[in-house]
Design a protein around this motif. Structure first.
Motif, PDB file in Angstrom:
ATOM      1  N   ALA A   1       0.846  -1.195   0.000  1.00 19.87           N
ATOM      2  CA  ALA A   1       0.000   0.000   0.000  1.00 19.87           C
ATOM      3  C   ALA A   1       0.879   1.241   0.000  1.00 19.87           C
ATOM      4  CB  ALA A   1      -0.902   0.012   1.221  1.00 19.87           C
ATOM      5  N   LEU A   2       0.381   2.334  -0.628  1.00 19.58           N
ATOM      6  CA  LEU A   2       1.081   3.609  -0.619  1.00 19.58           C
ATOM      7  C   LEU A   2       0.390   4.487   0.414  1.00 19.58           C
ATOM      8  CD1 LEU A   2       1.546   4.278  -4.429  1.00 19.58           C
ATOM      9  CD2 LEU A   2       3.288   3.616  -2.789  1.00 19.58           C
ATOM     10  N   SER A   3       0.876   4.413   1.685  1.00 23.60           N
ATOM     11  CA  SER A   3       0.249   5.124   2.793  1.00 23.60           C
ATOM     12  C   SER A   3      -1.250   4.846   2.815  1.00 23.60           C
ATOM     13  CB  SER A   3       0.516   6.631   2.667  1.00 23.60           C
ATOM     14  OG  SER A   3       1.900   6.880   2.688  1.00 23.60           O
ATOM     15  N   ASP A   4      -1.613   3.615   2.465  1.00 23.80           N
ATOM     16  CA  ASP A   4      -3.009   3.184   2.447  1.00 23.80           C
ATOM     17  C   ASP A   4      -3.839   3.908   1.398  1.00 23.80           C
ATOM     18  OD1 ASP A   4      -3.222   2.553   6.008  1.00 23.80           O
ATOM     19  OD2 ASP A   4      -2.557   1.281   4.382  1.00 23.80           O
ATOM     20  N   ARG A   5      -3.203   4.636   0.459  1.00 23.67           N
ATOM     21  CA  ARG A   5      -3.965   5.254  -0.624  1.00 23.67           C
ATOM     22  C   ARG A   5      -4.449   4.197  -1.601  1.00 23.67           C
ATOM     23  NH1 ARG A   5      -0.554   9.810  -3.345  1.00 23.67           N
ATOM     24  NH2 ARG A   5      -2.420   9.872  -4.648  1.00 23.67           N
ATOM     25  N   ALA A   6      -3.725   3.102  -1.698  1.00 24.93           N
ATOM     26  CA  ALA A   6      -4.120   2.021  -2.596  1.00 24.93           C
ATOM     27  C   ALA A   6      -3.499   0.728  -2.098  1.00 24.93           C
ATOM     28  CB  ALA A   6      -3.670   2.309  -4.029  1.00 24.93           C
ATOM     29  N   VAL A   7      -4.088  -0.381  -2.499  1.00 25.13           N
ATOM     30  CA  VAL A   7      -3.578  -1.704  -2.153  1.00 25.13           C
ATOM     31  C   VAL A   7      -3.359  -2.470  -3.451  1.00 25.13           C
ATOM     32  CG1 VAL A   7      -4.076  -3.895  -1.012  1.00 25.13           C
ATOM     33  CG2 VAL A   7      -4.746  -1.754   0.076  1.00 25.13           C
ATOM     34  N   TYR A   8      -2.154  -3.005  -3.626  1.00 23.10           N
ATOM     35  CA  TYR A   8      -1.818  -3.780  -4.812  1.00 23.10           C
ATOM     36  C   TYR A   8      -1.466  -5.196  -4.367  1.00 23.10           C
ATOM     37  CZ  TYR A   8      -1.398   0.915  -6.704  1.00 23.10           C
ATOM     38  OH  TYR A   8      -1.650   2.217  -7.064  1.00 23.10           O
ATOM     39  N   HIS A   9      -2.287  -6.130  -4.717  1.00 25.61           N
ATOM     40  CA  HIS A   9      -2.088  -7.520  -4.313  1.00 25.61           C
ATOM     41  C   HIS A   9      -1.646  -8.335  -5.522  1.00 25.61           C
ATOM     42  CE1 HIS A   9      -2.786 -11.275  -2.043  1.00 25.61           C
ATOM     43  NE2 HIS A   9      -3.171 -11.747  -3.217  1.00 25.61           N
ATOM     44  N   LEU A  10      -0.424  -8.855  -5.472  1.00 25.33           N
ATOM     45  CA  LEU A  10       0.082  -9.727  -6.526  1.00 25.33           C
ATOM     46  C   LEU A  10      -0.264 -11.168  -6.165  1.00 25.33           C
ATOM     47  CD1 LEU A  10       1.713  -7.062  -6.900  1.00 25.33           C
ATOM     48  CD2 LEU A  10       3.541  -8.479  -7.869  1.00 25.33           C
ATOM     49  N   GLY A  49     -12.696  -4.274   0.648  1.00 32.00           N
ATOM     50  CA  GLY A  49     -13.386  -3.052   1.035  1.00 32.00           C
ATOM     51  C   GLY A  49     -12.549  -1.797   0.897  1.00 32.00           C
ATOM     52  N   HIS A  50     -11.231  -1.956   0.675  1.00 31.46           N
ATOM     53  CA  HIS A  50     -10.411  -0.769   0.438  1.00 31.46           C
ATOM     54  C   HIS A  50     -10.888  -0.102  -0.850  1.00 31.46           C
ATOM     55  CE1 HIS A  50      -6.986   1.832  -0.333  1.00 31.46           C
ATOM     56  NE2 HIS A  50      -6.574   1.600   0.903  1.00 31.46           N
ATOM     57  N   PRO A  51     -11.058   1.229  -0.850  1.00 28.17           N
ATOM     58  CA  PRO A  51     -11.615   1.904  -2.029  1.00 28.17           C
ATOM     59  C   PRO A  51     -10.768   1.794  -3.285  1.00 28.17           C
ATOM     60  CG  PRO A  51     -10.776   3.491  -0.431  1.00 28.17           C
ATOM     61  CD  PRO A  51     -10.795   2.155   0.251  1.00 28.17           C
ATOM     62  N   ILE A  73       0.726   2.004 -10.225  1.00 29.19           N
ATOM     63  CA  ILE A  73       1.277   2.950  -9.259  1.00 29.19           C
ATOM     64  C   ILE A  73       1.543   4.298  -9.927  1.00 29.19           C
ATOM     65  CG2 ILE A  73       3.232   3.425  -7.750  1.00 29.19           C
ATOM     66  CD1 ILE A  73       3.474   0.429  -7.251  1.00 29.19           C
ATOM     67  N   ALA A  74       2.071   4.272 -11.151  1.00 23.78           N
ATOM     68  CA  ALA A  74       2.336   5.521 -11.869  1.00 23.78           C
ATOM     69  C   ALA A  74       1.052   6.309 -12.085  1.00 23.78           C
ATOM     70  CB  ALA A  74       3.005   5.208 -13.215  1.00 23.78           C
ATOM     71  N   LYS A  75      -0.019   5.590 -12.393  1.00 24.21           N
ATOM     72  CA  LYS A  75      -1.312   6.253 -12.590  1.00 24.21           C
ATOM     73  C   LYS A  75      -1.767   6.930 -11.307  1.00 24.21           C
ATOM     74  CE  LYS A  75      -5.131   6.982 -15.056  1.00 24.21           C
ATOM     75  NZ  LYS A  75      -5.169   7.726 -16.317  1.00 24.21           N
ATOM     76  N   GLN A 163      -6.131  14.306  -7.195  1.00 22.57           N
ATOM     77  CA  GLN A 163      -5.209  14.310  -6.068  1.00 22.57           C
ATOM     78  C   GLN A 163      -6.038  14.046  -4.811  1.00 22.57           C
ATOM     79  OE1 GLN A 163      -3.268  18.175  -6.414  1.00 22.57           O
ATOM     80  NE2 GLN A 163      -1.462  17.196  -7.281  1.00 22.57           N
ATOM     81  N   LYS A 164      -5.667  13.001  -4.070  1.00 21.55           N
ATOM     82  CA  LYS A 164      -6.438  12.596  -2.904  1.00 21.55           C
ATOM     83  C   LYS A 164      -5.543  12.572  -1.673  1.00 21.55           C
ATOM     84  CE  LYS A 164      -9.470   9.619  -5.665  1.00 21.55           C
ATOM     85  NZ  LYS A 164     -10.147   8.302  -5.754  1.00 21.55           N
TER      86      LYS A 164
END
Length: 264
Positions: A1-10, A49-51, A73-75, A163-164
């Motif tokens: 996660a990037l400070s919980d801004r997003a979650v990327y699960h491989l 449930g993460h947005p 991530i770049a997006k 920007q969030k």
């Protein structure tokens, strides 16, 4: 996660690329392929449930899998990427009942309050801001809220850049005082779940347009390509929504009280 801004699960190679899941070439692995698949699904459920949750499967080779991660991530951080969108939307014929979801489909329910803020700079044509309160609901009880500020700007190419940032409850209350009185406060129930290694959220509108249901799918899509989505067969899907539908079904357009302004 990037400070919980997003979650990327491989997704583990054990699920979808089992021929590459071996114990003798990786000392960090101790589980069988079956155990690894089970643990992988449990990990996905932890972030359910993460947005902004993205599940990156094994439909491509490993190098491409990593490139998909880099593009996502770049997006998110605003760097150049060939990804054109991160979600696909579908109009539902009726509101789903999560209690009737098939066995094995876990879900979380949230209440969302979305408030558009007056834009102070009239030169920012096409730009807008909103605050959002997202409250988890379990067994009919509210379990706590997360607050967020989103600023949307229109580039010279006509593309929207978001920007969030997470804000405090006090900041939310302060920003609420500057809400745009020409717009409704948007209230929704959101149902989040994972199906076929893809993250979905149903937006059920409470106000305005009560009963309107939009399915959001987190996807990867390059410019000029249609995102591939394995749609849940237990939902009643009317049709896919395109960019032109944002003038009718986008929350920005729906929020306008007199409906003379259209934008999402």
């Amino acid at each position: 996660a990037l400070s919980d801004r997003a979650v990327y699960h491989l997704v583990s190679a054990a699920d979808g690329a089992r021929e590459f899941y071996q114990l003798d070439n990786n000392t960090a692995r101790s589980e069988s392929a079956e155990e690894a698949c089970e643990l992988d699904k449990k990990t996905q459920k932890c972030w359910l449930g993460h947005p902004h949750m993205y599940v990156i499967d094994n439909s491509t080779d490993f190098e491409t899998k990593l490139q998909r991660l880099v593009n996502l991530i770049a997006k998110l951080v605003g760097l150049p990427t060939n990804l054109s969108r991160r979600s696909a939307k579908y109009l539902l014929r009726q509101q789903p009942n999560p209690a009737l979801f098939p066995p094995g489909i876990d879900y979380h329910v949230f209440e969302v309050e979305k408030v558009y803020i007056v834009v102070q700079d009239p030169a920012q044509t096409g730009s807008y801001r909103f605050i959002r309160k997202r409250t988890m609901v379990k067994d009919g009880r509210k379990k706590g809220s997360v607050y967020q500020l989103t600023e949307v700007q229109l580039t010279d190419k006509g593309e929207e850049v978001e920007q969030k940032r997470i804000i405090t409850a006090r900041e939310y209350s302060a920003a609420f005082k500057s809400r745009d009185l020409s717009r409704h406060i948007v209230r929704q129930e959101r149902i989040s779940f994972i199906y076929e290694a893809q993250s979905f959220t149903v937006h059920v509108y409470k106000n305005p347009s009560p009963g309107l249901c939009i399915l959001h799918a987190q996807v990867e899509s390059s410019h000029g390509e249609s995102p591939g989505v394995k749609l849940p067969d237990f939902l009643h899907i009317e049709r896919k929504l395109g960019p032109e539908d944002e003038l009718v079904y986008g929350s920005y357009a729906l929020s306008v009280i007199d409906r003379n302004v259209s934008k999402d």
